[in-house]
Structure formats: structure tokens, C-alpha cells
Design a protein around this motif. Structure first.
Motif: not given
Length: 288
Positions: A71-74, A107-108, A113-116
Motif C-alpha cells: 500500500t505504501v509503495a502504491f 503500473r498504478l 487490482a492487487t494492492v489492498p
């Protein structure tokens, strides 16, 4: 009696020894997952201010110990897009800038679709808690007197994470001050190591900063005051440590011969004034 059908000719492409069927190239392309951008992105020179956020995101990609790392990376990448678009409006152009933005935005979209917790409402408290925890780790090391280059990097990373909170709205005064202090302290530690002087815990005011990733400078702002530093410890002989650094005159040399003072000229009283004798009067019978 029912006659049997004649045996079919042996077909090497059929039977138990036939090679497995392979999908056509078109079928393989349709079945393959969408291509994922490279793990490490090259940031164009014109977008250098976003480098630290990309680096933080890539570091977190490899971290599986924290459930919030993805999440933080996103949101680090999300803020990098925001800053890159701002820089583009300010004049950062070129094919490399466009390609970087397209790749990063792709990338975002793939990560959504996968990052909570990828919505701003869910991500904001996670980001702030994470940024504060990184700042606290560096600050605890500094105030314990064990700061080193790793502490400087942690301070700078904390400043980058605190930066990303701006995508959720204006920073509170506390968070804004924390961010600026973190960047200043990172520079202060690096400067102390470079100059060979002790790293003093805390700080008085923000006067400079160093980007330990790219060599950039941080802002100039006042920060939290620290306790006054103790006076320098006394060196052997009762001389303060500061005074011991000042070159002293060498000892053990013979004294310089002193020249005698110049002799005073003999003073004599001024000669007494002597009036000339009076002219003699002419004798009687002489004269004109």
C-alpha cells in the motif's frame, strides 16, 4: 460374424506417443497476463525531484515483513505521478518524460487490482502511520547518541514518506515541521560524518540539507529547538577541548635577547647668557 473395419494407418501425430498440442502464438498472447513494467525505473533528469519516491517504492516492493508495504509503495508511486505532472506543467518535457509517465501510470493501474487499501480514504491513515514510525526510528537512534549514515538515510526516507501525504491534502503544521526537520537532520548527520565531527543529537534550526539519494538540497526553515549542548569537556591540563585545537606558541626555546634601550643623550644646562662688556668712553682730548 461382423467384419472388422480395416485398421487405420499409423499416424505419428496421434496415439499415446503423439507430441502434446501447443497453442498457436495468437492463443499464447491472449492467454498471457498483461506485461508488468520493469521493477527498476529510470527517472529522467528533468523529473529528478520524483527520484526519492520511486526509490522508496522499489525498496518496499522487496519488503515482505510489513503487510502495508504494498500500500505504501502504491501511494509513493501515486505521488510520483502527481509531482511528475506538476513538473511537466512547469516545463519538463521530452519523450523520456512522456514514456516515464505512461509506464508509471500503467503500473498504478495494474496495481489497483492487487494492492489492498488503494483508495485515498483507506490509504491516508496507513501512509501517515508508516511515515511517523520511520521518523520515530531515526529520531530514537539520534537522541540515543548512536546515529550514523544509516540513521541519515532513515531520516531522509521519513521525509520522503511525509512528502507523499500531500496527495491527500494540506499537511498539518506538526507533520510539515516533522518533514522539514527529517530532511535537515539527514543533511546534518551526513555533514558531520564528512567533516569528521561528532553527531550532536537533536538540532536547533534547519539551515541546510542534503539529499542522500541524489545530492540535492532541502529547504531552509526553523525547526524544534533542542536542549542546549553541554560545554566542551576539559582536556588534560585543564585546557578545554576547544582551546586544545588552537595552536599554541612552542615552548623550550631560548629567550630572545633583549636589546638595551637606547642611551639617553647627556643633558647639559644651556649656557648662561653673558652680556657683552660696555664700550670704553673716549679719553679727554680725543675724538672728533
Amino acid at each position: 460374424h461382423v467384419p472388422r473395419a480395416p485398421a487405420a494407418a499409423s499416424d505419428p501425430a496421434q496415439g499415446p506417443f503423439a507430441p502434446p498440442l501447443r497453442p498457436s502464438p495468437a492463443a499464447r498472447v491472449l492467454a498471457a497476463p498483461p506485461p508488468r513494467p520493469e521493477a527498476s525505473m529510470q527517472v529522467p533528469p528533468a523529473l529528478k525531484p520524483v527520484l526519492s519516491y520511486i526509490k522508496r517504492a522499489e525498496e518496499l516492493d522487496a519488503d515482505t515483513s510489513n503487510p502495508n508495504s504494498a500500500t505504501v509503495a502504491f501511494f509513493c508511486r501515486s505521488y510520483a505521478v502527481q509531482r511528475a505532472l506538476e513538473l511537466r506543467q512547469e516545463g519538463a518535457t521530452g519523450d523520456d518524460v512522456t514514456n516515464f509517465l505512461v509506464t508509471l501510470m500503467g503500473r498504478l493501474e495494474a496495481d489497483k487490482a492487487t494492492v489492498p487499501n488503494s483508495t485515498p480514504e483507506a490509504g491516508q491513515p496507513i501512509m501517515e502511520e508508516f511515515a511517523r514510525s520511520v521518523f520515530k526510528k531515526a529520531d530514537d537512534e539520534d537522541r540515543a547518541g548512536v546515529a550514523d549514515k544509516g540513521t541519515a538515510r532513515t531520516f531522509y526516507a521519513a521525509g520522503s514518506f511525509l512528502d507523499t501525504l500531500q496527495q491527500f491534502g494540506e499537511l498539518s503544521p506538526e507533520v510539515a515541521q516533522m518533514k522539514k526537520y527529517a530532511k535537515w537532520k539527514a543533511g546534518e548527520i551526513i555533514t558531520a560524518i564528512r567533516d569528521g565531527r561528532p553527531i550532536q543529537p537533536g538540532g536547533f534550526e534547519d539551515t541546510s540539507g542534503v539529499d542522500v539519494d541524489a545530492g540535492g538540497a532541502a529547504g531552509v526553515v526553523p525547526v524544534v529547538a533542542a536542549e542546549p549542548l553541554p560545554p566542551p569537556a576539559a582536556a588534560p591540563g585543564g585546557v578545554s577541548a576547544l582551546d586544545s585545537l588552537i595552536p599554541q606558541a612552542p615552548t623550550g626555546l631560548p629567550p630572545i635577547a633583549q636589546a638595551p634601550p637606547p642611551a639617553a643623550a647627556a643633558s647639559a644646562p644651556p649656557p648662561a647668557f653673558t652680556a657683552p662688556p660696555p664700550a670704553a668712553a673716549p679719553a679727554p682730548g680725543q675724538g672728533g
